[in-house]
Design a protein around this motif. Structure first.
Motif, PDB file in Angstrom:
ATOM      1  N   THR A 132      56.379  62.675  70.928  1.00 30.71           N
ATOM      2  CA  THR A 132      57.664  62.408  71.586  1.00 30.71           C
ATOM      3  C   THR A 132      58.835  62.895  70.734  1.00 30.71           C
ATOM      4  OG1 THR A 132      57.683  60.183  70.600  1.00 30.71           O
ATOM      5  CG2 THR A 132      56.779  60.394  72.834  1.00 30.71           C
ATOM      6  N   ASP A 133      58.554  63.815  69.803  1.00 29.01           N
ATOM      7  CA  ASP A 133      59.619  64.290  68.921  1.00 29.01           C
ATOM      8  C   ASP A 133      60.656  65.130  69.660  1.00 29.01           C
ATOM      9  OD1 ASP A 133      57.046  65.819  68.834  1.00 29.01           O
ATOM     10  OD2 ASP A 133      58.311  67.347  67.926  1.00 29.01           O
ATOM     11  N   HIS A 134      60.385  65.505  70.919  1.00 31.26           N
ATOM     12  CA  HIS A 134      61.352  66.237  71.734  1.00 31.26           C
ATOM     13  C   HIS A 134      62.302  65.297  72.469  1.00 31.26           C
ATOM     14  CE1 HIS A 134      57.953  65.132  74.163  1.00 31.26           C
ATOM     15  NE2 HIS A 134      58.592  65.406  75.272  1.00 31.26           N
ATOM     16  N   VAL A 186      45.254  64.255  57.006  1.00 33.51           N
ATOM     17  CA  VAL A 186      46.573  63.655  56.815  1.00 33.51           C
ATOM     18  C   VAL A 186      46.996  63.050  58.150  1.00 33.51           C
ATOM     19  CG1 VAL A 186      48.961  64.049  56.107  1.00 33.51           C
ATOM     20  CG2 VAL A 186      47.115  65.393  55.069  1.00 33.51           C
ATOM     21  N   GLY A 187      46.857  61.739  58.242  1.00 34.47           N
ATOM     22  CA  GLY A 187      47.124  61.045  59.493  1.00 34.47           C
ATOM     23  C   GLY A 187      45.817  60.672  60.174  1.00 34.47           C
ATOM     24  N   MET A 188      45.284  59.499  59.844  1.00 37.70           N
ATOM     25  CA  MET A 188      43.970  59.098  60.347  1.00 37.70           C
ATOM     26  C   MET A 188      44.131  58.213  61.574  1.00 37.70           C
ATOM     27  SD  MET A 188      40.853  59.790  59.406  1.00 37.70           S
ATOM     28  CE  MET A 188      39.242  59.213  58.813  1.00 37.70           C
ATOM     29  N   PRO A 240      52.164  62.484  63.012  1.00 42.24           N
ATOM     30  CA  PRO A 240      53.317  62.797  63.861  1.00 42.24           C
ATOM     31  C   PRO A 240      54.420  63.492  63.080  1.00 42.24           C
ATOM     32  CG  PRO A 240      53.303  60.478  63.291  1.00 42.24           C
ATOM     33  CD  PRO A 240      52.004  61.036  62.787  1.00 42.24           C
ATOM     34  N   ALA A 241      55.263  64.205  63.802  1.00 45.10           N
ATOM     35  CA  ALA A 241      56.395  64.894  63.169  1.00 45.10           C
ATOM     36  C   ALA A 241      57.597  63.955  63.141  1.00 45.10           C
ATOM     37  CB  ALA A 241      56.713  66.175  63.923  1.00 45.10           C
ATOM     38  N   ARG A 265      52.082  69.293  64.664  1.00 46.29           N
ATOM     39  CA  ARG A 265      53.378  69.840  65.032  1.00 46.29           C
ATOM     40  C   ARG A 265      53.806  70.857  63.981  1.00 46.29           C
ATOM     41  NH1 ARG A 265      52.521  68.346  69.414  1.00 46.29           N
ATOM     42  NH2 ARG A 265      53.674  66.838  70.698  1.00 46.29           N
ATOM     43  N   GLY A 266      54.470  71.920  64.420  1.00 44.44           N
ATOM     44  CA  GLY A 266      54.936  72.960  63.512  1.00 44.44           C
ATOM     45  C   GLY A 266      55.947  72.463  62.510  1.00 44.44           C
TER      46      GLY A 266
END
Length: 320
Positions: free
Chosen positions: A80-82, A154-156, A211-212, A239-240
């Protein structure tokens, strides 16, 4: 009672669109273009809810101009980073996402990227397609064997846990960095690293599955690349924004990072043109969830959230 009006901003799978038309008055983006901010603002005047994808951007400025009629935004995505979630909450707009249903598909792409980067898939494909494969030699196309190596996740979360399960099929030793340690029943023998630096220095492959969030922007920067084990591999299906792309290029060109498998980029669509000159990068166009089964499941999950909202219940996947 009239059906709620639902703006669907992209063309979703046929079963999802068919279900949406049964329960809602659907307005469609028939040519499937990425809607501009101005189009999103105009669309809010005609809709009670919008079913959107990651391509639609709701900044604070856009949210400030949305029509009060709009009461819900259902994301056809986990990320939902957008969306400016706080601005949308302040505007009284409920936002949901679609967790759980895309973990398997994204984990498959993580394994594809890992294998593709490790075994030099792009270079091999290019050799065959361009007709430059003329002989065989013991040192030709030697890559990195992942069987029995160490994988650092990284991020489990949901996706990270499935990646770990798939990697165990290659007898990989699982390490992970997370905000908090998981129960032993979920870890299944994986080694927890409270500090990212500790994980980076120990593993052969780093898989980004976090998540970003604001604190994770450029998580993999020049300093972090130097902390990676020499000759290791980076995989990103999250995410980039997590990766400083200039720093990644430097790390690849120096040879400190052996290869990278990337499904997402800072600029999408299009990616980073500089990456095209680097044969050690195996790239895909952000297709982690791109299977018929998963895209249908994502759409149905979004519709489930919409159904709950319009029946007066709190949606299962409310994120704000």
């Amino acid at each position: 009672m009239a059906k709620p009006v639902l703006w669907v901003t992209r063309q979703l799978t046929d079963p999802v669109m068919a279900r949406a038309r049964l329960d809602y008055q659907v307005i469609e983006n028939r040519d499937d273009h990425v809607m501009t901010s101005e189009e999103l603002i105009r669309a809010s005047r005609d809709a009670d809810a919008m079913l959107i994808c990651h391509s639609e951007i709701y900044t604070k400025d856009v949210v400030a101009q949305l029509d009060p009629r709009l009461k819900m935004i259902a994301n056809h995505s986990v990320g939902t980073d957008h969306c400016d979630l706080q601005a949308l909450a302040d505007a009284g707009i409920c936002v949901t996402n679609t967790p759980d249903v895309l973990s398997d598909a994204t984990a498959e792409i993580a394994m594809l990227l890992m294998l593709g980067a490790a075994r030099r898939a792009y270079e091999g494909d290019h050799m065959v397609r361009t007709g430059i494969w003329h002989d065989w030699a013991p040192k030709m196309m030697n890559g990195f064997q992942i069987t029995g190596k160490r994988l650092g996740i990284v991020g489990m979360g949901r996706v990270g846990q499935v990646v770990a399960e798939r990697a165990r099929g290659f007898d990989m030793e699982i390490h992970y960095h997370n905000r908090s340690r998981l129960p032993a029943s979920v870890e299944k023998g994986a080694k927890f690293h409270s500090e990212l630096e500790s994980l980076l220095s120990e593993v052969d492959v780093v898989s980004l599955n976090c998540p970003a969030s604001a604190e994770n922007i450029n998580l993999m920067n020049a300093k972090r690349f130097t902390q990676m084990k020499a000759g290791s591999i980076l995989v990103n299906t999250a995410r980039g924004a997590l990766v400083d792309e200039d720093a990644l290029l430097d790390a690849l060109n120096s040879g400190h990072v052996r290869a990278a498998g990337l499904d997402c980029f800072k600029n999408e669509p299009g990616g980073n043109p500089s990456f095209s000159d680097i044969p050690q990068i195996f790239m895909l166009p952000h297709i982690g969830s791109a299977t018929d089964d998963t895209r249908a499941a994502m759409g149905f999950r979004a519709l489930d959230n919409l159904d709950a909202f319009f029946s007066g219940k709190e949606p299962r996947d409310k994120v704000n």
